[in-house]
Design a protein around this motif. Structure first.
Motif, PDB file in Angstrom:
ATOM      1  N   ARG A 130      22.005 -12.766  14.419  1.00 49.18           N
ATOM      2  CA  ARG A 130      22.508 -12.373  15.828  1.00 49.18           C
ATOM      3  C   ARG A 130      22.827 -10.760  15.922  1.00 49.18           C
ATOM      4  O   ARG A 130      22.192 -10.132  16.942  1.00 49.18           O
ATOM      5  N   MET A 131      23.566 -10.411  14.813  1.00 52.28           N
ATOM      6  CA  MET A 131      23.917  -8.982  14.812  1.00 52.28           C
ATOM      7  C   MET A 131      22.491  -8.222  14.625  1.00 52.28           C
ATOM      8  O   MET A 131      22.387  -7.230  15.081  1.00 52.28           O
ATOM      9  N   SER A 132      21.777  -8.730  13.570  1.00 50.09           N
ATOM     10  CA  SER A 132      20.487  -7.778  13.320  1.00 50.09           C
ATOM     11  C   SER A 132      19.409  -7.855  14.578  1.00 50.09           C
ATOM     12  O   SER A 132      18.710  -6.757  14.804  1.00 50.09           O
ATOM     13  N   VAL A 133      19.310  -9.100  15.226  1.00 54.55           N
ATOM     14  CA  VAL A 133      18.511  -9.033  16.364  1.00 54.55           C
ATOM     15  C   VAL A 133      18.973  -8.176  17.406  1.00 54.55           C
ATOM     16  O   VAL A 133      18.314  -7.537  18.162  1.00 54.55           O
ATOM     17  N   GLY A 134      20.275  -7.996  17.693  1.00 54.56           N
ATOM     18  CA  GLY A 134      20.974  -6.913  18.489  1.00 54.56           C
ATOM     19  C   GLY A 134      20.523  -5.673  18.458  1.00 54.56           C
ATOM     20  O   GLY A 134      20.376  -4.790  19.161  1.00 54.56           O
ATOM     21  N   GLU A 135      20.222  -5.136  17.080  1.00 51.07           N
ATOM     22  CA  GLU A 135      19.566  -3.874  16.546  1.00 51.07           C
ATOM     23  C   GLU A 135      18.433  -3.783  16.721  1.00 51.07           C
ATOM     24  O   GLU A 135      17.594  -2.670  16.741  1.00 51.07           O
ATOM     25  N   VAL A 136      17.360  -4.716  16.844  1.00 52.31           N
ATOM     26  CA  VAL A 136      16.012  -4.666  16.850  1.00 52.31           C
ATOM     27  C   VAL A 136      15.495  -4.344  18.423  1.00 52.31           C
ATOM     28  O   VAL A 136      16.228  -5.214  19.186  1.00 52.31           O
ATOM     29  N   ALA A 137      14.579  -3.693  18.396  1.00 57.46           N
ATOM     30  CA  ALA A 137      13.866  -3.507  19.895  1.00 57.46           C
ATOM     31  C   ALA A 137      13.314  -4.503  20.388  1.00 57.46           C
ATOM     32  O   ALA A 137      12.472  -5.315  19.746  1.00 57.46           O
ATOM     33  N   THR A 138      13.652  -5.002  21.527  1.00 55.07           N
ATOM     34  CA  THR A 138      13.186  -6.163  22.164  1.00 55.07           C
ATOM     35  C   THR A 138      11.778  -5.804  22.821  1.00 55.07           C
ATOM     36  O   THR A 138      11.577  -4.876  22.857  1.00 55.07           O
ATOM     37  N   ARG A 139      11.004  -6.476  23.420  1.00 58.40           N
ATOM     38  CA  ARG A 139       9.796  -6.361  24.135  1.00 58.40           C
ATOM     39  C   ARG A 139       9.862  -5.472  25.154  1.00 58.40           C
ATOM     40  O   ARG A 139       8.954  -4.820  25.172  1.00 58.40           O
ATOM     41  N   ASP A 140      10.841  -5.909  25.792  1.00 55.98           N
ATOM     42  CA  ASP A 140      10.896  -5.498  27.231  1.00 55.98           C
ATOM     43  C   ASP A 140      11.402  -3.918  26.987  1.00 55.98           C
ATOM     44  O   ASP A 140      11.032  -2.975  27.818  1.00 55.98           O
ATOM     45  N   PHE A 141      12.141  -3.881  26.080  1.00 53.26           N
ATOM     46  CA  PHE A 141      12.746  -2.558  25.806  1.00 53.26           C
ATOM     47  C   PHE A 141      11.436  -1.440  25.218  1.00 53.26           C
ATOM     48  O   PHE A 141      11.219  -0.390  25.482  1.00 53.26           O
ATOM     49  N   LEU A 142      10.583  -2.122  24.401  1.00 55.65           N
ATOM     50  CA  LEU A 142       9.345  -1.207  23.804  1.00 55.65           C
ATOM     51  C   LEU A 142       8.410  -0.965  25.243  1.00 55.65           C
ATOM     52  O   LEU A 142       7.890   0.218  25.203  1.00 55.65           O
ATOM     53  N   ARG A 143       8.271  -2.001  26.251  1.00 58.79           N
ATOM     54  CA  ARG A 143       7.387  -1.856  27.193  1.00 58.79           C
ATOM     55  C   ARG A 143       8.001  -0.800  27.965  1.00 58.79           C
ATOM     56  O   ARG A 143       7.288   0.347  28.533  1.00 58.79           O
ATOM     57  N   GLY A 144       9.213  -0.796  28.266  1.00 55.47           N
ATOM     58  CA  GLY A 144       9.906   0.305  29.034  1.00 55.47           C
ATOM     59  C   GLY A 144       9.613   1.864  28.278  1.00 55.47           C
ATOM     60  O   GLY A 144       9.319   2.583  28.951  1.00 55.47           O
ATOM     61  N   GLU A 145       9.649   1.608  27.085  1.00 48.28           N
ATOM     62  CA  GLU A 145       9.583   2.977  26.239  1.00 48.28           C
ATOM     63  C   GLU A 145       8.259   3.554  26.311  1.00 48.28           C
ATOM     64  O   GLU A 145       7.946   4.605  26.466  1.00 48.28           O
ATOM     65  N   LEU A 146       7.178   2.573  26.247  1.00 51.49           N
ATOM     66  CA  LEU A 146       5.933   2.912  26.183  1.00 51.49           C
ATOM     67  C   LEU A 146       5.565   3.299  27.700  1.00 51.49           C
ATOM     68  O   LEU A 146       4.600   4.313  28.099  1.00 51.49           O
ATOM     69  N   ARG A 147       6.065   2.784  28.656  1.00 52.05           N
ATOM     70  CA  ARG A 147       5.879   3.062  29.981  1.00 52.05           C
ATOM     71  C   ARG A 147       6.326   4.599  30.223  1.00 52.05           C
ATOM     72  O   ARG A 147       5.607   5.332  30.737  1.00 52.05           O
ATOM     73  N   SER A 148       7.512   4.756  29.993  1.00 50.77           N
ATOM     74  CA  SER A 148       7.886   6.226  29.985  1.00 50.77           C
ATOM     75  C   SER A 148       7.226   7.040  29.331  1.00 50.77           C
ATOM     76  O   SER A 148       7.018   8.380  29.898  1.00 50.77           O
ATOM     77  N   PHE A 149       6.909   6.796  28.062  1.00 52.26           N
ATOM     78  CA  PHE A 149       6.134   7.670  27.087  1.00 52.26           C
ATOM     79  C   PHE A 149       4.626   8.003  27.938  1.00 52.26           C
ATOM     80  O   PHE A 149       4.224   9.265  27.994  1.00 52.26           O
ATOM     81  N   ARG A 150       4.041   7.019  28.419  1.00 53.10           N
ATOM     82  CA  ARG A 150       2.819   7.165  29.197  1.00 53.10           C
ATOM     83  C   ARG A 150       3.020   7.994  30.214  1.00 53.10           C
ATOM     84  O   ARG A 150       2.121   8.890  30.728  1.00 53.10           O
TER      85      ARG A 150
END
Length: 156
Positions: free
Chosen positions: A110-130
């Motif tokens: 659970r702690m490790s998953v909390g540190e892993v980028a989620t799909r929504d986070f990656l989408r948001g970052e890619l959208r922002s990057f785009r």
């Protein structure tokens, strides 16, 4: 020669047999025949002429042997129950240790998953990057001189 183990097995089988309906039926048949024979048979043929004293002695003898055999069988069962209880205790201790280990592993995951980028986070970052890329490209294209634009600093 009869070993202690063999005698214990015999005692258990005897105790089990004494606790059955079959034993009670055979014992009842035996007593009824005894009583019937010694009350209805001619006096010369009766083998218990003293008001069933022999029957009482036989039943007392049977009881005096049955009680220790039953106790022996109970003691052997108690020893088996102790062994089984100890095995159950050890199995429970192992299961408890396994559950604690798994609980720690789940908490770690659970702690490790909390540190892993989620799909929504990656989408948001890619959208922002785009968006940043599109803006930068638009700015770059806007800053690029067109042919014939003499006022643009790049064409001077």
């Amino acid at each position: 020669m009869l070993s202690t183990e063999d005698f214990g097995v015999f005692a258990e089988k005897f105790a089990r047999f004494m606790g059955t309906a079959k034993f009670l039926i055979w014992m009842t048949v035996f007593v009824v025949i005894w009583l019937g024979w010694n009350t209805m048979a001619p006096e010369k043929l009766r083998f218990d002429p003293y008001s069933f004293t022999f029957l009482t002695l036989i039943l007392s003898l049977q009881a005096s042997y049955a009680a220790p055999l039953i106790l022996l069988a109970q003691n052997r069962q108690e020893q088996r129950d102790k062994v089984i209880a100890e095995q159950d205790r050890q199995a429970n201790a192992r299961a408890h240790a396994d559950m604690e280990f798994l609980a720690r592993e789940v908490a770690s995951l659970r702690m490790s998953v909390g540190e892993v980028a989620t799909r929504d986070f990656l989408r948001g970052e890619l959208r922002s990057f785009r968006e940043d890329l599109v803006e930068g490209l638009a700015d770059h294209l806007a800053d690029r001189p067109e042919a014939g634009d003499e006022d643009h600093p790049a064409n001077r």
